[in-house]
Design an enzyme around this catalytic site. Structure first.
Site, PDB file in Angstrom:
ATOM      1  N   THR A 323     -27.660   5.916 -23.005  1.00 19.25           N
ATOM      2  CA  THR A 323     -27.746   6.412 -21.636  1.00 19.25           C
ATOM      3  C   THR A 323     -28.226   7.849 -21.656  1.00 19.25           C
ATOM      4  O   THR A 323     -27.848   8.625 -22.543  1.00 19.25           O
ATOM      5  CB  THR A 323     -26.379   6.299 -20.920  1.00 19.25           C
ATOM      6  N   HIS A 375     -12.358   2.879 -31.309  1.00 18.41           N
ATOM      7  CA  HIS A 375     -11.771   3.198 -32.603  1.00 18.41           C
ATOM      8  C   HIS A 375     -11.127   1.978 -33.263  1.00 18.41           C
ATOM      9  O   HIS A 375     -10.831   1.994 -34.470  1.00 18.41           O
ATOM     10  CB  HIS A 375     -10.729   4.312 -32.426  1.00 18.41           C
TER      11      HIS A 375
END
Length: 414
Positions: A323, A375
């Site tokens: 983006t 994560h």
């Protein structure tokens, strides 16, 4: 009389209902074949209904209605042809008043109403300022036969009232409420779920964009001449990420229940801002494409996104997202992961900043880049390593991509 029914098409296997977002013509309009009649929205895509034949349109639903796939949205009476009636295609747009339509710089003279000093002439801008401040001709005339905006503003200044064009604007309590489209509602739900259901972290770095900017400047004309498209920044980022994704496969992985799927290809989603919300069309197999192919693919899907022409297959299946908030002036941000993907790269604006190179302080065009990642799938070492590798590839586009210093023409396919 021949009546044709236009039904709601299926936008995808899992979608059973769509919302009639907006009619593009008036009810009863006589239209030509292939005229766009209505916009439909689902949770995933925007569809446009067109007239299969020329004729008179009759609505069978209202804006905001939820329609089943296969339901009749409107009919066309093919016995009525364009030109046979005075009724023409009338887009459902707001009527602009004469005051709103008047150019801001125009000072064309307009005569005042007969009951107000017929010989006094008032420019449109002067009249608007008078109306906004509730002033009559008697308040501002002062013997003048022609009133300009500056004359009215002079009267306001003398009375202690500032002009609306100055620092202070007329007080207003106006507000506007519009219903959210299904696409926007679904986007809102997805963004909240990402924050709640992933262990999202963001790591940052910065990139010296001078090598790429020099490369573009040096070869832009030849690139356009050969490929028919300009060489932008995004193709370098997509190509660099496709290489880094091969080297750090966990960044190109997704969680599926208790399993993790890793992809050997790079289908990169490119975030595109549109009036109806954020779209993320997918550029497939970027690892096998050259820069010219990537640029053409980006231009094609971005154009479709802004026109609301993207199909659901064109927006699904990406393995990684990029983006670019820099086009809006963003200096630094933490992009939100595009589920079910595990990572997203955020680009930002390019600013000249002092940096130390070979022990010397020099000015270079620098960009902050950010990698947000889940994560649960990607460890810190992998996320940092991936972003450092992207930085290396962008700062050494020919050496790092081809392993030789004379690879510029090969890189650009010249």
């Amino acid at each position: 009389m021949a009546i044709i029914e236009i039904r709601v098409p299926s936008p995808g296997e899992s979608i059973t209902h769509v919302e009639l977002y907006k009619w593009l013509v008036a009810d009863g309009a006589v239209v030509k074949k292939e005229t766009e009649i209505a916009e439909l929205e689902s949770e995933k895509a925007t569809l446009t209904l067109v007239a299969d034949e020329a004729g008179k349109v009759s609505f069978k639903a209202s804006e905001g209605d939820s329609l089943e796939v296969g339901a009749v949205a409107f009919t066309i009476d093919t016995s009525v042809k364009p030109g046979e009636e005075k009724q023409a295609v009338a887009p459902a747009t707001e009527v602009v008043t004469a005051t709103e339509a008047a150019p801001a710089t125009e000072e064309k003279e307009v005569k005042s109403r007969p009951d107000e000093h017929a010989n006094v002439k008032i420019t449109p801008l002067a009249k608007r300022v008078m109306e906004e401040n509730d002033l009559s001709l008697e308040d501002v005339m002062n013997g003048l036969r022609r009133l300009k905006r500056s004359d009215v503003e002079a009267v306001l200044a003398a009375s202690g009232v500032s002009s609306p064009s100055g620092l202070k604007k007329p007080a207003s309590r106006e507000s506007k409420t519009d219903r959210m489209s299904p696409l926007r509602r679904k986007l809102s739900e997805r963004l909240v779920s990402v924050k709640n259901e992933t262990a999202m972290l963001t790591t940052f770095n910065e990139v010296n964009m001078k090598p790429i900017m020099d490369l573009r400047k040096k070869h832009q004309d030849k690139f356009v001449e050969k490929h028919g498209i300009k060489l932008g920044m995004m193709s370098f980022f997509l190509k660099a990420c496709s290489i880094a994704l091969q080297e750090f496969p966990n960044v190109n992985s997704m969680m599926e229940g208790e399993n993790m799927t890793t992809y050997g290809y790079a289908d990169i989603s490119v975030a595109v801002s549109t009036p109806k919300g954020l779209m993320v069309p997918v550029i497939r197999n970027v690892e096998s494409m050259g820069l010219a192919e990537i640029e053409k693919a980006i231009m094609e899907v971005a154009d479709k996104a802004r026109k609301g022409k993207l199909s659901i297959p064109e927006m699904t299946g990406g393995t990684f997202t990029i983006t670019n908030g820099g086009v809006f002036g963003s200096m630094m941000s933490t992009p939100i992961i595009n589920p079910p993907q595990s990572a997203i790269l955020g680009m930002h604006n390019i600013l000249d900043r002092p940096v130390v190179i070979d022990g010397q302080i020099v000015v270079r065009p620098m960009m902050y880049v950010a990698l947000s990642y889940d994560h649960r799938v990607i460890d810190g070492r992998e996320s940092v390593g991936f972003l450092v590798r992207v930085k290396q590839l962008l700062e050494n586009p020919t050496d790092m991509l081809f392993g030789k210093s004379n690879g510029e023409k090969e890189l650009l396919e010249l």
